[in-house]
Structure formats: C-alpha cells, structure tokens
Design an enzyme around this catalytic site. Structure first.
Site, PDB file in Angstrom:
ATOM      1  N   TYR A 160       3.936-130.325  24.194  1.00 13.13           N
ATOM      2  CA  TYR A 160       4.619-129.089  24.587  1.00 13.13           C
ATOM      3  C   TYR A 160       3.831-128.232  25.571  1.00 13.13           C
ATOM      4  O   TYR A 160       4.344-127.785  26.596  1.00 13.13           O
ATOM      5  CB  TYR A 160       4.909-128.218  23.351  1.00 13.13           C
ATOM      6  CG  TYR A 160       6.118-128.634  22.548  1.00 13.13           C
ATOM      7  CD1 TYR A 160       6.779-129.828  22.804  1.00 13.13           C
ATOM      8  CD2 TYR A 160       6.591-127.823  21.523  1.00 13.13           C
ATOM      9  CE1 TYR A 160       7.873-130.203  22.054  1.00 13.13           C
ATOM     10  CE2 TYR A 160       7.690-128.195  20.769  1.00 13.13           C
ATOM     11  CZ  TYR A 160       8.327-129.382  21.036  1.00 13.13           C
ATOM     12  OH  TYR A 160       9.407-129.732  20.292  1.00 13.13           O
ATOM     13  N   HIS A 278      16.505-127.487   7.999  1.00 15.90           N
ATOM     14  CA  HIS A 278      17.956-127.679   7.858  1.00 15.90           C
ATOM     15  C   HIS A 278      18.528-126.943   6.637  1.00 15.90           C
ATOM     16  O   HIS A 278      19.484-126.175   6.755  1.00 15.90           O
ATOM     17  CB  HIS A 278      18.294-129.168   7.721  1.00 15.90           C
ATOM     18  CG  HIS A 278      17.744-130.024   8.823  1.00 15.90           C
ATOM     19  ND1 HIS A 278      17.647-129.589  10.122  1.00 15.90           N
ATOM     20  CD2 HIS A 278      17.272-131.297   8.825  1.00 15.90           C
ATOM     21  CE1 HIS A 278      17.132-130.556  10.864  1.00 15.90           C
ATOM     22  NE2 HIS A 278      16.893-131.602  10.099  1.00 15.90           N
ATOM     23  N   ARG A 376      24.474-141.489   1.231  1.00 14.73           N
ATOM     24  CA  ARG A 376      24.182-140.568   2.314  1.00 14.73           C
ATOM     25  C   ARG A 376      25.276-139.508   2.297  1.00 14.73           C
ATOM     26  O   ARG A 376      26.468-139.821   2.442  1.00 14.73           O
ATOM     27  CB  ARG A 376      24.220-141.319   3.640  1.00 14.73           C
ATOM     28  CG  ARG A 376      23.904-140.425   4.821  1.00 14.73           C
ATOM     29  CD  ARG A 376      23.977-141.204   6.113  1.00 14.73           C
ATOM     30  NE  ARG A 376      23.568-140.375   7.231  1.00 14.73           N
ATOM     31  CZ  ARG A 376      23.690-140.729   8.488  1.00 14.73           C
ATOM     32  NH1 ARG A 376      24.211-141.907   8.806  1.00 14.73           N
ATOM     33  NH2 ARG A 376      23.304-139.926   9.454  1.00 14.73           N
ATOM     34  N   ARG A 381      27.552-126.461  -1.533  1.00 17.39           N
ATOM     35  CA  ARG A 381      28.614-126.297  -2.528  1.00 17.39           C
ATOM     36  C   ARG A 381      28.425-124.975  -3.260  1.00 17.39           C
ATOM     37  O   ARG A 381      27.361-124.710  -3.822  1.00 17.39           O
ATOM     38  CB  ARG A 381      28.523-127.463  -3.519  1.00 17.39           C
ATOM     39  CG  ARG A 381      29.455-127.359  -4.692  1.00 17.39           C
ATOM     40  CD  ARG A 381      29.120-128.474  -5.679  1.00 17.39           C
ATOM     41  NE  ARG A 381      30.065-128.521  -6.763  1.00 17.39           N
ATOM     42  CZ  ARG A 381      29.751-128.900  -7.997  1.00 17.39           C
ATOM     43  NH1 ARG A 381      28.514-129.280  -8.270  1.00 17.39           N
ATOM     44  NH2 ARG A 381      30.657-128.923  -8.947  1.00 17.39           N
TER      45      ARG A 381
HETATM   46  C1  BG6 Z   1      16.002-135.064  10.810  1.00 12.79           C
HETATM   47  C2  BG6 Z   1      14.907-135.558   9.920  1.00 12.79           C
HETATM   48  O1  BG6 Z   1      15.726-133.754  11.196  1.00 12.79           O
HETATM   49  O2  BG6 Z   1      17.229-135.096  10.114  1.00 12.79           O
HETATM   50  C3  BG6 Z   1      15.231-136.954   9.422  1.00 12.79           C
HETATM   51  O3  BG6 Z   1      13.694-135.592  10.642  1.00 12.79           O
HETATM   52  C4  BG6 Z   1      16.594-136.997   8.803  1.00 12.79           C
HETATM   53  O4  BG6 Z   1      14.256-137.373   8.500  1.00 12.79           O
HETATM   54  C5  BG6 Z   1      17.623-136.400   9.742  1.00 12.79           C
HETATM   55  O5  BG6 Z   1      16.906-138.348   8.555  1.00 12.79           O
HETATM   56  C6  BG6 Z   1      18.973-136.317   9.091  1.00 12.79           C
HETATM   57  O6  BG6 Z   1      19.906-135.888  10.026  1.00 12.79           O
HETATM   58  P1  BG6 Z   1      21.420-136.346   9.955  1.00 12.79           P
HETATM   59  O7  BG6 Z   1      22.028-135.719  11.146  1.00 12.79           O
HETATM   60  O8  BG6 Z   1      21.432-137.845   9.979  1.00 12.79           O
HETATM   61  O9  BG6 Z   1      21.941-135.810   8.657  1.00 12.79           O
END
Ligand code: BG6
Length: 802
Positions: A160, A278, A376, A381
């Site tokens: 960066y 996230h 997955r 919720r």
């Molecule tokens: C990423 C992580 O930010 O998000 C990964 O580094 C993870 O480990 C991924 O698998 C999951 O993203 P998505 O969009 O597949 O739910």
C-alpha cells in the site's frame, strides 16, 4: 488472441474515439458535458481481479458508459508488459453480460470494453509518471474533460504505502477532478497496526478520497438493511427494541477451508478475517439508531459509531473458538513448519455481543463464522419474542394471523437452501414494503427455513442478482461513501475486537473434523453474559505429555495468609466464590440492619466480580444496598479512568440500586478536581458518618498493588495510614496522580474486609507480603487489620501459586 487489443495502435485510438463519440452523443442529448473517468486496477492479474473486479468494471461500463461519461481501464501489476498483458487478457476472457442481453449486443459491448482496457507495468516511480502521461495524452487526444480517477488496490497491504506514495506524487488528476482510492482488507491486524496503516495512508490521501471495501456492504441483502428499516419504519418502530427482540444472529458459515491461503489465514484467523469486519458491519446496520436520511454517509457513520460506543467490552468468556482438524497439517505443509507445530489459529468462532443502550440492553447478538462447516450460508436473523398464548388448537393457526407461530425477520445474505439473497418476514409480523428492485419470490416446494415453511414468510429477492463488488464499484463511481469503511469506523471496530483477540491468543481452539461430521461438537449456548460449547471438551486438543490439568481438577483451596483466612482457586471460580460470599454477607446485613453498606475498589481486578454480581446474583438485595467507593482518581466521574465509571459500566447499569444509595466520591467540586479547599474528602467522611453506623462498613473490597498499595494508599503516603482522618487526598506514583481514598483507620473499622488479588503480576508482592509484619509505611496493605471485623484474602492461583 486477446492480447492484441492492448497494443495501443492508431486504429485503436480511432475505435476509442468512436466509442467516446457515441457516448458523447448520448451525453449531448442529455444536455450534459462528456466527462472521462480512468480506472486503474492494481493487481489486475490477481485472484480477486479475475474472480470479481474485471467483471464488476465491465458491469460499470455497461451501466454508465453513454450516460455522460467515457472510460478507460488500466490494468496494472508488477509483471513485465508482455507477460502481464497475456495474463490480463486471460482474466478478461470470462466476462459475461446480463442474462437478458442479446448475444450479438453482448459481443459488441465486450469488444468495446476490451478496446478501452490496457495493461501497464507499475513497478517504479517512472512507471507511475508514464501512466499519468498516458492518461493525460489520452484525454488531450480525445478532447475530454477529466472527471476523476479511481485507483483500485487489489494488492497485499504491505504494498500500500509504496503505491500510495507514487499515486500521490505523480498520478493525481488535475484541478477540478476527483481521486478515489479503493482499498481491500486486511486493514491491520489489531488496533495498533490498523492505526499505523491509517496514519500512513492519511499522509498521502484525504479521508474523502479513500474507499475501504468491506464487500459484505455490497451484498444485496446487507445493502437492503437500512433501506428496509427505513421503508418499514411504521411497522418496525415499536418492534425494533429489547422489549420485542429475543436475539439477533449474524452468521456466515462456509464449507471451504483455508487450504492454499494458510500464509494469510495463519496470521489472521476467523475473528480478524470475518467477524471484525463483515459481521460487525452487519451488526451495526441492524443495531444503529435509524438516521432520518439513510443514504447520508455522514449520518450513517455517526450512528454506526454510536453503536460501537455502546458495545459492552468482550471477555474471554464471551467467545468460543474451534479449528478444523486438518488445519495444522495444512499450515505445516504450506508454511514448511516442523512436525511438532500446532497452530492455535481459530477457524471457527462464536461470540456473544451485548449493546448497552436503551434499545438493546439485554438482547444477545450472536456473531458466528467458520470454515469447513456443513453448509455455506450467510444471514442476519432477528428473532422476536413471543408473548402470545393461542387458545384455538394448532391446526387452526393461520400463518398470517397466529401470534403463536415464530416471528422473525431474516436478511438472507446468500447461499444455503434458498440459494439467493432474500428478505424474509414472518407473515404474522407485517407485510413489508420493498423497493421495485425486489420481487416476491417462491422457493422450492416444501422448503423449511429457520423452523418454518417458506410459505409462512413474505419472501423477497432482488429482481436482478448482482455481485457485491459490482455494486460497490458502482457506489465508488457515484461517490457514495455510505457503503465504505471510514478510518474512524475501522478503528472503533478494532478497539472493540483487539482485547478479545489478545485474551484468546494462547487459547487452544476446540478441534472439529469438518463438514457434516462436526455433529453437535460446535453447538454452543449462552447465559449470564457468557457463551460456551454445549458439549464438554471431548478430548485434549494439543497433544502433549500427559493430560493438561483442567480448572475443575483443582478444589477451592482454603488456607491462611498473614494469619487470616485465604480462599484460593482459578480466577473464574474465585470470583464466583467471592460473589457468593458478598451476597451472603449482604443478605445477612439486610436481615439484621435493614441495609448493607458496601465499599468497592476500582481497577481491573474487580471488573469480573462486578459482572458476576450483575449477571448471576438475582437474590442480591440491591434495593437495600448502599454503594461506596474505596478510592477514586481525580478525574470527572464521566471519565473512563474514573473508578465510578468502571462501577457504572460493569455493575450499576445492570442492577437496580436506588440512586440515593449510590455514593460516588466528590472529586469534582466547583468545576475543579480534588482541590484541598473544596474539602471533598471531609464531605465524603461526613456522608459516611451520617449514613453508616459507627462509620463501620459491612464490607470493604480492597485490592493489592504490585508495590503493596491498597485503596489509594501508596508506600510512604503522608496521609491516610494512621491518624483521625476517615477520607484523605493522596498521590499515586502513576497517572492520574491525584487520588481520594478511604484511610486505613476507616477501613479497619469495617465488619469485613475482602482483599482480591489476581494475576501473575501479583506473584512477587504476594510472596513478599506473606513474610512482612505490620509495616504500612512500606506496604500499606500490611496495615489492613480490622479491629473487630474479619479479613479474608481471595487470591487466584496465578497470583498465589508462586
Ligand atoms: C473474505 C474472507 O473476506 O470473505 C474469506 O477473507 C471468506 O475468508 C470470504 O471466505 C467470504 O465471502 P463470500 O462473499 O464468499 O461470502
């Protein structure tokens, strides 16, 4: 094959100009001035670029070209031009068009996009200067006005600083045009490193120029949380709070593992990789006070920061961690580690979060993510409480009316049995309103989700599914900062997560086999502010010589210390024993005298005790308890350094002590702190004399400092070790120096004194004080000898088993 278009030949310029002219025509029709945007993708041949970014740029081009803008796309990497060009051409081979676009039109659009895309090697300062010249020449040649430049950093963070320096010194657009730099995580490893990185980037770019990506904010269901809350304000206003919400689950389960990425993963683990960013972002969108204008980036940020401020600090007991069984082996193989190497990096984590504000107090927020799980799926919720009783038999319950069926709202981020983003609202909640870009959906027949058939929900999915990066690229292009992570937001998140990460650093995660075989191994429960695996640890995690001792292998030890009773145990058990003893003392005092006078110390040791009292002692007679402070720092009571603040944060706000029974020390009088002439110490002493019979507290809780101090009575203190004064002003060797403290003579009048000593840092002083006599000038703690009361020492094994 595809490499050819990148040879920037005169014919290509012509094509470019034709494309631009077509766009210009559209623009002129719209009475707007044609403006040019250059997008530079750094890391153009990497994984992210191949998987998402080129496709996102193509989508941006399809959406925006001809609407008053022209584009050029510059793929860049360290690779030499010829090879780089080839790699980039490969990355561009798989571009796809929206389903409803005719194949011939698609081919045309792709072709034009390729004409506008070229490769640059960006390695040296000269390379950046050449890129800048190239862009300028292009603009001049086509007679275009520059709107701005986007630099997308799809590179590892160690690169960066160099790139930022080069852009800042030679690739900024001219006056009137904007610069936007887009950064991909990881943004640091903890609060300190995130701060360092932010400072470094801040020396090259303005805050408004930086777009830190959290791609979850581009996921359609996540991006819909605030608009949904906004559009359904009327229905949600009364429901979105602790009285109606049972709990919130924010979940991201993955079936993939970390193979091939262990060099990254080993340093980060699931909490840094997913929960810190996230899942925390989703949490803030669910929990924030809804801004009047949900698309105001400034208001969204302000409200997010308020959530961070209200988050209760995490303890080690707030989380459980796991690791899939083959992970260590993958690390050994990929990182050439010796056979004896066992990683402690968690690949699974579940964390219990509490938000201490009026809206959410008491509502558990569960954040959970893991690799190598059985499916997955991602979702947020919101499960509502159900306080209804239905009289008619179950067969008469109708999904839309029966208040006895589960009531939930789910932002389904993706995958799972549903297979797409969705918003689900139980039919017995309300009929939601969604924008026209969402349509009512039908799932496969017989599908059950979260315990109810899909038919029990109003279910919506996007009319057109879009990839998160493509959504975010569009937001970047339009300068929509509300879906990006500002520096303040980032640091607030790291401040929240760093203490937990530190406390888990040496914790062995529970091993799990992966996939369906995990069975119930990772199931967890939560209560009293703690989260724990439902099943007992099935086996020892990291093989070692002989079984490791577990806390339960040790009994609470009862012995003598300085000729007074000593209670010793592992810290958790010790705290629980002390809390029980305090409750028993309180109940006895209230039974006999109608009230209980408790004087509490500040600092870190009693925090766990306060939490234990707050969450696990429902029989405590709080309504008849008076709370006093043993000592206080000379800072305003609202200051985080103040002992009263600690008491407030960890105890007072969770229990019901009448406010006239709470007695903070008057350190802040006449708008100044601990001035002798304000007589704060004398005021406190008078209050004690007036309310506490014989100035004899029922219980005083003390600590012991590594220098032998107790309360705020430090070695060689000129006041408070003897004499008549009940409360004194003292000086601490560490900041803040000025203190107010109960004196030893007052402490020694107490009916009971408990001294709590925890942690390895106390080992030396514990050993030393066990040998010394009565020498309060040297070690004030040695002067604690209640005249007619009882003294009990509570020491954890870390402090005591030296
Ligand atoms: C990423 C992580 O930010 O998000 C990964 O580094 C993870 O480990 C991924 O698998 C999951 O993203 P998505 O969009 O597949 O739910």
């Amino acid at each position: 094959m595809l490499a050819e278009p990148f040879n920037w030949q005169p014919s290509m310029w012509k094509m470019l100009i034709v494309v631009m002219c077509v766009a210009l025509l559209g623009c002129l029709q719209a009475q707007e001035l044609q403006e040019h945007v250059s997008i530079i993708l750094l890391g153009a041949t990497g994984d992210l670029a191949k998987k998402y970014l080129w496709q996102g740029l193509f989508q941006l081009y399809l959406d925006e070209a001809g609407r008053g803008h022209s584009f050029s796309f510059h793929g860049a990497a360290l690779t030499a031009p010829k090879q780089g060009q080839e790699l980039m051409a490969k990355a561009l081979e798989s571009l796809s068009c929206p389903k409803d676009m005719a194949p011939s039109h698609c081919a045309e659009e792709k072709d034009q996009f390729l004409q506008l895309s070229r490769y640059h090697q960006l390695k040296t300062a000269e390379d950046y200067q050449a890129l800048n010249k190239d862009i300028e020449a292009q603009l001049q040649h086509a007679g275009l006005r520059e709107a701005g430049r986007i630099f997308y950093f799809s590179v590892p963070p160690f690169a960066y600083a160099d790139i930022a320096r080069n852009i800042n010194s030679s690739c900024r657009p001219g006056p009137g045009a904007w610069l936007r730099v887009v950064l991909e995580k990881p943004f640091g490893h903890d609060h300190f490193s995130a701060q360092q990185l932010a400072t470094e980037l801040g020396s090259f770019f303005q805050e408004e120029e930086m777009y830190r990506v959290d791609h979850y904010l581009g996921k359609q269901a996540v991006a819909q949380i605030l608009p949904f809350r906004d559009q359904n304000r009327k229905a949600l206003d009364s429901l979105w709070n602790r009285h109606h919400v049972e709990r919130v689950e924010i979940i991201m389960k993955e079936t993939v593992d970390a193979e091939g990425r262990t060099s990254f993963y080993e340093e980060y683990g699931v909490i840094r990789d997913v929960l810190q960013n996230h899942l925390t972002e989703v949490l803030t969108l669910v929990a924030m006070e809804l801004p009047l204008n949900v698309s105001s980036a400034e208001a969204v940020l302000r409200h997010k920061l308020q959530v961070f401020q209200a988050l209760r600090g995490l303890q080690r007991g707030s989380a459980v961690v796991g690791q899939y069984q083959s992970y260590s082996e993958q690390v050994r193989r990929e990182l050439q580690k010796p056979d004896s190497f066992h990683s402690l990096t968690p690949t699974f984590a579940a964390v219990l979060v509490h938000i201490d504000n009026l809206r959410w107090e008491g509502v558990p927020f569960i954040l959970m993510s893991g690799k190598a799980l059985d499916e997955r799926v991602g979702y947020a919720r919101i499960l509502f409480k159900n306080q209804a009783c239905c009289v008619q038999s179950e067969k008469h319950w109708a999904a839309a009316q029966s208040q006895c069926l589960p009531r939930q709202l789910i932002f389904h981020i993706g995958h799972g049995d549903l297979g797409s983003p969705a918003v689900l609202v139980s039919r017995n909640l309300f009929r939601p309103s969604l924008p026209s870009s969402w349509k009512e959906m039908e799932g496969p027949p017989g599908l059950h989700l979260f315990g109810s058939p899909l038919s029990d929900y109003y279910a919506y999915s996007p009319v057109q599914e879009r990839d998160a990066h493509s959504v975010l690229l569009s937001h970047i292009f339009h300068g929509r900062k509300d879906s990006f992570i500002t520096t303040e937001n980032l640091l607030a998140s790291w401040s929240f997560w760093t203490p937990l990460l530190e406390s888990l650093a040496h914790k062995a995660p529970r091993l799990y086999p992966g996939g369906a075989e995990n069975g119930r191994l990772l199931d967890f429960e939560f209560s009293s502010g703690r989260l724990f695996f439902s099943q007992q640890q099935p086996e020892q995690l990291v093989p070692g010589p002989g079984p490791a001792p577990m806390p339960s292998d040790f009994q609470v030890l009862r012995a003598k210390y300085r000729e007074s009773p000593l209670v010793s145990a592992w810290s958790e058990e010790l705290i629980s024993k002390l809390a029980n003893d305090i409750e028993a003392t309180a109940v006895r005092a209230v039974r006999r005298f109608g009230q209980f006078h408790l004087a509490l110390s500040g600092g870190s040791s009693p925090v766990a005790l306060f939490q234990q009292l707050a969450t696990a002692h429902y029989g405590f007679p709080w309504a008849h308890t008076h709370l006093w402070l043993v000592d206080e720092r000379c800072v305003p009571l609202s200051d985080p350094e103040s002992n009263f603040q600690g008491l407030q944060a960890h105890l007072l706000q969770h229990v019901r002590v009448p406010y006239y029974n709470i007695h903070p020390m008057p350190v802040h009088l006449q708008q100044r702190l601990c001035a002798e002439e304000d007589q704060g110490a004398q005021i406190y002493a008078r209050e004690i004399s007036a309310l506490v019979a014989n100035s004899s507290f029922d219980l005083v809780l003390l600590g012991m400092g590594a220098d032998g101090h107790t309360a705020s009575l430090f070695p060689q203190s000129p006041t408070g070790l003897d004499g008549e004064q009940l409360v004194v002003l003292t000086t601490s060797p560490s900041q803040p120096h000025r203190r107010m403290s109960l004196s030893l003579p007052l402490i020694n009048r107490a009916k009971k004194v408990a001294v709590l000593v925890m942690g390895r840092m106390k080992r030396e002083i514990t050993a030393l004080v066990s040998r010394v006599g009565y020498e309060p000038k040297k070690w004030p703690i040695s002067g604690v000898l209640p005249h007619s009361g009882q003294l009990v020492w509570y020491m954890d094994y870390d402090a005591f088993l030296a």
